[in-house]
Design a protein around this motif. Sequence first.
Motif, mmCIF file in Angstrom:
data_model
loop_
_atom_site.group_PDB
_atom_site.id
_atom_site.type_symbol
_atom_site.label_atom_id
_atom_site.label_comp_id
_atom_site.label_asym_id
_atom_site.label_seq_id
_atom_site.Cartn_x
_atom_site.Cartn_y
_atom_site.Cartn_z
ATOM 1 N N THR A 21 0.822 -1.208 0.000
ATOM 2 C CA THR A 21 0.000 0.000 0.000
ATOM 3 C C THR A 21 0.856 1.258 0.000
ATOM 4 O OG1 THR A 21 -1.726 -1.183 1.225
ATOM 5 C CG2 THR A 21 -1.822 1.222 1.234
ATOM 6 N N VAL A 22 1.862 1.308 0.873
ATOM 7 C CA VAL A 22 2.731 2.482 0.948
ATOM 8 C C VAL A 22 3.563 2.619 -0.323
ATOM 9 C CG1 VAL A 22 4.636 3.554 2.218
ATOM 10 C CG2 VAL A 22 2.776 2.448 3.461
ATOM 11 N N GLY A 23 3.948 1.496 -0.914
ATOM 12 C CA GLY A 23 4.675 1.558 -2.173
ATOM 13 C C GLY A 23 3.843 2.230 -3.257
ATOM 14 N N ASN A 24 2.545 1.913 -3.297
ATOM 15 C CA ASN A 24 1.673 2.532 -4.297
ATOM 16 C C ASN A 24 1.482 4.027 -4.060
ATOM 17 O OD1 ASN A 24 1.238 0.117 -5.678
ATOM 18 N ND2 ASN A 24 -0.515 -0.438 -4.398
ATOM 19 N N LEU A 25 1.627 4.474 -2.805
ATOM 20 C CA LEU A 25 1.473 5.899 -2.508
ATOM 21 C C LEU A 25 2.581 6.744 -3.128
ATOM 22 C CD1 LEU A 25 0.452 5.802 1.278
ATOM 23 C CD2 LEU A 25 -1.026 6.224 -0.690
ATOM 24 N N GLN A 26 3.671 6.112 -3.543
ATOM 25 C CA GLN A 26 4.796 6.869 -4.091
ATOM 26 C C GLN A 26 4.617 7.220 -5.567
ATOM 27 O OE1 GLN A 26 8.793 5.635 -2.504
ATOM 28 N NE2 GLN A 26 7.647 3.860 -1.793
ATOM 29 N N TRP A 27 3.648 6.606 -6.248
ATOM 30 C CA TRP A 27 3.466 6.894 -7.669
ATOM 31 C C TRP A 27 3.120 8.349 -7.955
ATOM 32 C CZ3 TRP A 27 5.677 3.657 -10.693
ATOM 33 C CH2 TRP A 27 5.718 2.295 -10.375
ATOM 34 N N PRO A 28 2.174 8.966 -7.236
ATOM 35 C CA PRO A 28 1.899 10.387 -7.511
ATOM 36 C C PRO A 28 3.127 11.272 -7.284
ATOM 37 C CG PRO A 28 0.130 9.424 -6.211
ATOM 38 C CD PRO A 28 1.238 8.416 -6.234
ATOM 39 N N LEU A 29 3.923 10.955 -6.259
ATOM 40 C CA LEU A 29 5.133 11.736 -6.002
ATOM 41 C C LEU A 29 6.124 11.603 -7.159
ATOM 42 C CD1 LEU A 29 6.898 13.452 -4.093
ATOM 43 C CD2 LEU A 29 7.725 11.302 -3.094
ATOM 44 N N LEU A 30 6.295 10.381 -7.668
ATOM 45 C CA LEU A 30 7.185 10.187 -8.804
ATOM 46 C C LEU A 30 6.677 10.940 -10.026
ATOM 47 C CD1 LEU A 30 8.104 6.385 -8.572
ATOM 48 C CD2 LEU A 30 9.566 8.343 -8.077
ATOM 49 N N GLY A 31 5.370 11.000 -10.196
ATOM 50 C CA GLY A 31 4.818 11.745 -11.322
ATOM 51 C C GLY A 31 5.164 13.216 -11.269
ATOM 52 N N ARG A 32 5.288 13.756 -10.028
ATOM 53 C CA ARG A 32 5.628 15.173 -9.882
ATOM 54 C C ARG A 32 7.129 15.418 -9.940
ATOM 55 N NH1 ARG A 32 2.027 14.517 -5.564
ATOM 56 N NH2 ARG A 32 3.735 14.792 -4.054
ATOM 57 N N THR A 33 7.909 14.528 -9.351
ATOM 58 C CA THR A 33 9.345 14.790 -9.198
ATOM 59 C C THR A 33 10.220 14.095 -10.234
ATOM 60 O OG1 THR A 33 9.560 12.947 -7.615
ATOM 61 C CG2 THR A 33 9.049 15.132 -6.707
ATOM 62 N N GLN A 34 9.815 12.919 -10.720
ATOM 63 C CA GLN A 34 10.623 12.176 -11.688
ATOM 64 C C GLN A 34 9.727 11.591 -12.787
ATOM 65 O OE1 GLN A 34 13.117 9.256 -9.743
ATOM 66 N NE2 GLN A 34 14.000 10.746 -8.334
ATOM 67 N N PRO A 35 9.107 12.451 -13.571
ATOM 68 C CA PRO A 35 8.186 11.941 -14.602
ATOM 69 C C PRO A 35 8.874 11.047 -15.630
ATOM 70 C CG PRO A 35 8.653 14.281 -14.933
ATOM 71 C CD PRO A 35 9.207 13.919 -13.593
ATOM 72 N N MET A 36 10.155 11.294 -15.873
ATOM 73 C CA MET A 36 10.857 10.470 -16.856
ATOM 74 C C MET A 36 10.936 9.014 -16.409
ATOM 75 S SD MET A 36 12.366 10.223 -19.773
ATOM 76 C CE MET A 36 13.234 11.629 -20.483
#
Length: 437
Positions: free
Chosen positions: A238-253
């Motif tokens: 669950t916590v791993g999935n919470l990191q996807w929005p953050l990656l979209g903002r900080t590391q979209p590549m």
Amino acid sequence: MGASDLARLQFAATTGIHWLFVILTMGLIPLVAIMHTRAALTRDPGTRAVWERMTRFWGQLYLINYAVGIVTGLVMEFQFGLSWSGLSRFAGNVFGAPLALETLIAFFAESTFLGMWIFGWGRLPRALHVALIWLVGLTAYISAYWILIANGFMQNPVGYEMRGGEARLSDFWALATNPSALLALAHITLAALLTGGVFVAGISAWHFARRTADVRVFRNSLRLGLLFAAPAGWFVVTVGNLQWPLLGRTQPMKLAALEGAGTEGLQAMFTKQHGAGNYTPSHDWLRGSMDVMVNIANPLSIVLIVAFVLLWKDWLVRFRPVAYLMTALIPFPFIASVGGWVFRETGRWPWVVYGKLTVEEALSKVSSTSLAVSCAVFIALFVALAVTNWTLIARFARRGPDGAHLGAVEPLPEHLPQGAPGSGSQGREDKEAVPSF
């Protein structure tokens, strides 16, 4: 292989091996602290003896892993000066403080508390002795926090300003609350609890399968291990999935390269901002490491929930194949966590500090020959330490509680059960004999 490839290989291999020690240390220490607390709080002599045997047995396995693992941590830090001096020049003013705090906590505070706990058996008041093991656990997680603050800055640089081509710390609170660090800390904490719980449950199940179990010791250990591992396995996903929005903002590549689509526009943007170069991480590395993590974590969480249910009426240990299956699960949390680490780090390519400092800029001016030699030496040393660690752990795990040497001292009177010689309260017969250590 070029200099940058050798430097990356060296750091990746040594960090990956070091992480195997760290995740087990972080996972075991809360379990050992709970065992010791349970032993200290109980009034029944027989129950206290069982929980003390558990504390000493699992505490000894923890100490083996800690002692060998701390050597890998010391050696690994040499690489910052040897291979990555450009990183130190650029960002040393920002994450030098977190790394210094980590060193002070891990190599001074944590080691001091642990040493006092090791030699405090039968010499310190029970409350103080229990407090020490909790302080060991607290400092271990604080140490991990500061490491992730430094890594979080490399993933998502915040709290700094540029002066003379160098990053200077301008907002310590922003650095300390970097979401790239805090979410990673939550994810790693759950992964560690999963690893420690599976480790304890797997070894306990092995003793039941071999019919060599000290029944009360390993039944309690099995239950405690699964009590941690089952929910941790569920929430780590669950916590791993919470990191996807953050990656979209900080590391979209990273996300674009993972999906294999949408990288062209981002590549053009980075080229315009930073000049010509390849700014697209390897799809194969990202997809492969992601698959390793997900394809282990999801089934493992389900298996652990089923195993927790099978604790009822000892079904889990009555059937040898099921008990052996629990033992076979021990390596999988380690493999999944390494997959997660590879995904986190390779997705940052070609940046060491994302969007600010590339691998080539961070690399020291060291010849390929020197890096090849140091790479071979470092990896050989770390592999040897890992083999030594797991050989010792396996040997003492097979021996069981009777082979534990931790706490082999004469206890204080207050540590003896009522009625035992020297306890100051003669005349009562214990319900169970207390094992001698």
